[in-house]
Write a protein that holds these residues in place. Sequence first.
Motif, PDB file in Angstrom:
ATOM      1  N   ASN A 162       0.841  -1.199   0.000  1.00 47.07           N
ATOM      2  CA  ASN A 162       0.000   0.000   0.000  1.00 47.07           C
ATOM      3  C   ASN A 162       0.875   1.247   0.000  1.00 47.07           C
ATOM      4  O   ASN A 162       1.557   1.540   0.980  1.00 47.07           O
ATOM      5  CB  ASN A 162      -0.904  -0.015   1.237  1.00 47.07           C
ATOM      6  CG  ASN A 162      -1.829   1.184   1.276  1.00 47.07           C
ATOM      7  OD1 ASN A 162      -1.809   2.026   0.383  1.00 47.07           O
ATOM      8  ND2 ASN A 162      -2.649   1.259   2.301  1.00 47.07           N
ATOM      9  N   LEU A 163       0.872   1.996  -1.096  1.00 45.84           N
ATOM     10  CA  LEU A 163       1.749   3.159  -1.214  1.00 45.84           C
ATOM     11  C   LEU A 163       1.329   4.295  -0.293  1.00 45.84           C
ATOM     12  O   LEU A 163       2.172   5.059   0.177  1.00 45.84           O
ATOM     13  CB  LEU A 163       1.762   3.654  -2.664  1.00 45.84           C
ATOM     14  CG  LEU A 163       2.324   2.694  -3.712  1.00 45.84           C
ATOM     15  CD1 LEU A 163       2.245   3.323  -5.095  1.00 45.84           C
ATOM     16  CD2 LEU A 163       3.756   2.322  -3.384  1.00 45.84           C
ATOM     17  N   GLY A 164       0.036   4.417  -0.017  1.00 48.10           N
ATOM     18  CA  GLY A 164      -0.440   5.534   0.781  1.00 48.10           C
ATOM     19  C   GLY A 164       0.169   5.590   2.164  1.00 48.10           C
ATOM     20  O   GLY A 164       0.361   6.668   2.722  1.00 48.10           O
ATOM     21  N   ALA A 165       0.502   4.424   2.712  1.00 47.43           N
ATOM     22  CA  ALA A 165       1.018   4.384   4.069  1.00 47.43           C
ATOM     23  C   ALA A 165       2.484   4.772   4.151  1.00 47.43           C
ATOM     24  O   ALA A 165       2.989   5.069   5.233  1.00 47.43           O
ATOM     25  CB  ALA A 165       0.832   2.983   4.657  1.00 47.43           C
ATOM     26  N   LYS A 166       3.197   4.791   3.025  1.00 46.31           N
ATOM     27  CA  LYS A 166       4.647   5.005   3.097  1.00 46.31           C
ATOM     28  C   LYS A 166       5.168   6.109   2.192  1.00 46.31           C
ATOM     29  O   LYS A 166       6.372   6.366   2.181  1.00 46.31           O
ATOM     30  CB  LYS A 166       5.371   3.700   2.764  1.00 46.31           C
ATOM     31  CG  LYS A 166       5.037   3.100   1.402  1.00 46.31           C
ATOM     32  CD  LYS A 166       5.731   1.747   1.253  1.00 46.31           C
ATOM     33  CE  LYS A 166       5.431   1.112  -0.078  1.00 46.31           C
ATOM     34  NZ  LYS A 166       6.075  -0.216  -0.214  1.00 46.31           N
ATOM     35  N   GLU A 167       4.301   6.772   1.438  1.00 48.61           N
ATOM     36  CA  GLU A 167       4.772   7.815   0.532  1.00 48.61           C
ATOM     37  C   GLU A 167       5.462   8.955   1.278  1.00 48.61           C
ATOM     38  O   GLU A 167       6.395   9.575   0.764  1.00 48.61           O
ATOM     39  CB  GLU A 167       3.599   8.349  -0.291  1.00 48.61           C
ATOM     40  CG  GLU A 167       3.178   7.420  -1.424  1.00 48.61           C
ATOM     41  CD  GLU A 167       2.015   7.966  -2.220  1.00 48.61           C
ATOM     42  OE1 GLU A 167       1.937   7.660  -3.418  1.00 48.61           O
ATOM     43  OE2 GLU A 167       1.186   8.705  -1.641  1.00 48.61           O
ATOM     44  N   ALA A 168       5.004   9.240   2.496  1.00 48.92           N
ATOM     45  CA  ALA A 168       5.567  10.362   3.251  1.00 48.92           C
ATOM     46  C   ALA A 168       6.753   9.955   4.115  1.00 48.92           C
ATOM     47  O   ALA A 168       7.271  10.771   4.871  1.00 48.92           O
ATOM     48  CB  ALA A 168       4.480  10.978   4.135  1.00 48.92           C
ATOM     49  N   VAL A 169       7.176   8.694   4.017  1.00 50.36           N
ATOM     50  CA  VAL A 169       8.281   8.203   4.848  1.00 50.36           C
ATOM     51  C   VAL A 169       9.480   7.924   3.942  1.00 50.36           C
ATOM     52  O   VAL A 169       9.517   6.897   3.258  1.00 50.36           O
ATOM     53  CB  VAL A 169       7.878   6.928   5.607  1.00 50.36           C
ATOM     54  CG1 VAL A 169       8.998   6.505   6.557  1.00 50.36           C
ATOM     55  CG2 VAL A 169       6.583   7.145   6.386  1.00 50.36           C
ATOM     56  N   PRO A 170      10.486   8.798   3.927  1.00 47.36           N
ATOM     57  CA  PRO A 170      11.642   8.577   3.047  1.00 47.36           C
ATOM     58  C   PRO A 170      12.605   7.549   3.618  1.00 47.36           C
ATOM     59  O   PRO A 170      12.575   7.217   4.794  1.00 47.36           O
ATOM     60  CB  PRO A 170      12.289   9.969   2.991  1.00 47.36           C
ATOM     61  CG  PRO A 170      11.953  10.582   4.321  1.00 47.36           C
ATOM     62  CD  PRO A 170      10.579  10.066   4.678  1.00 47.36           C
ATOM     63  N   SER A 171      13.454   7.051   2.730  1.00 52.90           N
ATOM     64  CA  SER A 171      14.579   6.187   3.115  1.00 52.90           C
ATOM     65  C   SER A 171      14.143   4.909   3.824  1.00 52.90           C
ATOM     66  O   SER A 171      14.730   4.516   4.835  1.00 52.90           O
ATOM     67  CB  SER A 171      15.563   6.968   4.005  1.00 52.90           C
ATOM     68  OG  SER A 171      16.044   8.115   3.334  1.00 52.90           O
ATOM     69  N   LEU A 172      13.123   4.255   3.290  1.00 52.16           N
ATOM     70  CA  LEU A 172      12.756   2.946   3.815  1.00 52.16           C
ATOM     71  C   LEU A 172      13.788   1.914   3.350  1.00 52.16           C
ATOM     72  O   LEU A 172      14.682   2.214   2.563  1.00 52.16           O
ATOM     73  CB  LEU A 172      11.356   2.561   3.341  1.00 52.16           C
ATOM     74  CG  LEU A 172      10.202   3.366   3.960  1.00 52.16           C
ATOM     75  CD1 LEU A 172       8.895   2.998   3.269  1.00 52.16           C
ATOM     76  CD2 LEU A 172      10.098   3.123   5.457  1.00 52.16           C
ATOM     77  N   MET A 173      13.654   0.685   3.817  1.00 48.76           N
ATOM     78  CA  MET A 173      14.622  -0.359   3.493  1.00 48.76           C
ATOM     79  C   MET A 173      14.753  -0.518   1.980  1.00 48.76           C
ATOM     80  O   MET A 173      13.752  -0.704   1.279  1.00 48.76           O
ATOM     81  CB  MET A 173      14.181  -1.680   4.129  1.00 48.76           C
ATOM     82  CG  MET A 173      15.167  -2.823   3.930  1.00 48.76           C
ATOM     83  SD  MET A 173      14.643  -4.330   4.788  1.00 48.76           S
ATOM     84  CE  MET A 173      13.187  -4.778   3.820  1.00 48.76           C
ATOM     85  N   PRO A 174      15.985  -0.445   1.440  1.00 43.73           N
ATOM     86  CA  PRO A 174      16.167  -0.574  -0.012  1.00 43.73           C
ATOM     87  C   PRO A 174      16.110  -2.025  -0.470  1.00 43.73           C
ATOM     88  O   PRO A 174      15.999  -2.945   0.342  1.00 43.73           O
ATOM     89  CB  PRO A 174      17.571   0.012  -0.226  1.00 43.73           C
ATOM     90  CG  PRO A 174      18.288  -0.308   1.051  1.00 43.73           C
ATOM     91  CD  PRO A 174      17.256  -0.186   2.141  1.00 43.73           C
ATOM     92  N   ASP A 175      16.210  -2.203  -1.772  1.00 42.07           N
ATOM     93  CA  ASP A 175      16.248  -3.528  -2.403  1.00 42.07           C
ATOM     94  C   ASP A 175      14.994  -4.351  -2.131  1.00 42.07           C
ATOM     95  O   ASP A 175      15.059  -5.555  -1.899  1.00 42.07           O
ATOM     96  CB  ASP A 175      17.493  -4.313  -1.958  1.00 42.07           C
ATOM     97  CG  ASP A 175      18.728  -3.936  -2.761  1.00 42.07           C
ATOM     98  OD1 ASP A 175      18.553  -3.297  -3.818  1.00 42.07           O
ATOM     99  OD2 ASP A 175      19.836  -4.255  -2.337  1.00 42.07           O
ATOM    100  N   VAL A 176      13.849  -3.696  -2.153  1.00 46.06           N
ATOM    101  CA  VAL A 176      12.570  -4.387  -2.045  1.00 46.06           C
ATOM    102  C   VAL A 176      11.881  -4.299  -3.406  1.00 46.06           C
ATOM    103  O   VAL A 176      11.747  -3.207  -3.970  1.00 46.06           O
ATOM    104  CB  VAL A 176      11.670  -3.771  -0.962  1.00 46.06           C
ATOM    105  CG1 VAL A 176      10.308  -4.450  -0.953  1.00 46.06           C
ATOM    106  CG2 VAL A 176      12.338  -3.897   0.404  1.00 46.06           C
ATOM    107  N   HIS A 177      11.489  -5.431  -3.952  1.00 48.67           N
ATOM    108  CA  HIS A 177      10.850  -5.487  -5.270  1.00 48.67           C
ATOM    109  C   HIS A 177       9.458  -6.094  -5.123  1.00 48.67           C
ATOM    110  O   HIS A 177       9.295  -7.145  -4.504  1.00 48.67           O
ATOM    111  CB  HIS A 177      11.694  -6.317  -6.242  1.00 48.67           C
ATOM    112  CG  HIS A 177      13.090  -5.799  -6.395  1.00 48.67           C
ATOM    113  ND1 HIS A 177      13.438  -4.867  -7.344  1.00 48.67           N
ATOM    114  CD2 HIS A 177      14.224  -6.068  -5.697  1.00 48.67           C
ATOM    115  CE1 HIS A 177      14.719  -4.585  -7.237  1.00 48.67           C
ATOM    116  NE2 HIS A 177      15.220  -5.309  -6.244  1.00 48.67           N
ATOM    117  N   HIS A 178       8.472  -5.405  -5.694  1.00 48.96           N
ATOM    118  CA  HIS A 178       7.081  -5.862  -5.573  1.00 48.96           C
ATOM    119  C   HIS A 178       6.624  -6.559  -6.855  1.00 48.96           C
ATOM    120  O   HIS A 178       6.887  -6.081  -7.971  1.00 48.96           O
ATOM    121  CB  HIS A 178       6.166  -4.682  -5.261  1.00 48.96           C
ATOM    122  CG  HIS A 178       6.330  -4.161  -3.865  1.00 48.96           C
ATOM    123  ND1 HIS A 178       7.284  -3.241  -3.521  1.00 48.96           N
ATOM    124  CD2 HIS A 178       5.672  -4.472  -2.722  1.00 48.96           C
ATOM    125  CE1 HIS A 178       7.214  -2.985  -2.237  1.00 48.96           C
ATOM    126  NE2 HIS A 178       6.245  -3.711  -1.723  1.00 48.96           N
TER     127      HIS A 178
END
Length: 231
Positions: A162-178
């Motif tokens: 769900n993009l809405g929950a994390k759009e405002a949170v920068p620098s989340l864990m990298p290397d995640v592919h959906h």
Amino acid sequence: MTTRTTAPTPDEIYAYVRARESGARTYATAFGQVLQDGHGARVRDGHGTEYIDCLAAAGTLALGHNHPEILRRVGEYLESGQVQQALDLTTPAKYAFLSALYENLPGTMADTFRTQFCGPAGADATEAAIKLFKTATGRRTVLSFHGAYHGMTAGSLALTGNLGAKEAVPSLMPDVHHLPYPYDYRCPFGLGGDQGSGSASPTSSGCSPTPRAASPSPPPSSWRPCRARAA
């Protein structure tokens, strides 16, 4: 300061809590009622309206609200004099839980499995799983499905679809592919069945680098016919 002599109404309770709770609220934002009590799968709000709780409580308590067996065992524990908070120290309660768990595991699992006691939320288990597989494999790439929900902690939120929950949170864990979820009844490729399941797989090829190589692992040969169908 005046002292209130009457109990607050359900609407006043909801408004008071909403004004003081952070914007991270989820369920409470969509459901603007105060849950007063519950029994089994039925709950009642402060106005007396009854609802069916399709979760029947949630998580590890999904036996219904105020289940008599849970009330009995919790009461027994509270009256036993055992500690109520021991971090991860060893207690008779931990021993009883592990004994019951391992007695019900198949022999090969019981002989080799190890248990990690996480926090009370599912996101804690997700974070523990991420750390475990990265430590065990030396890899860092994670695959997750579109629409998936894994929690609101940093690593879990990166996996959440769900993009809405994390759009405002920068620098989340990298290397995640959906990836699209190969759901048979609503296949994102309009195929369904084995074809739909296989078509989701090529999307992930090239996303899982080996521990000691810069180049990605090649996909299994069974995925190659699916690549053409997906294209």
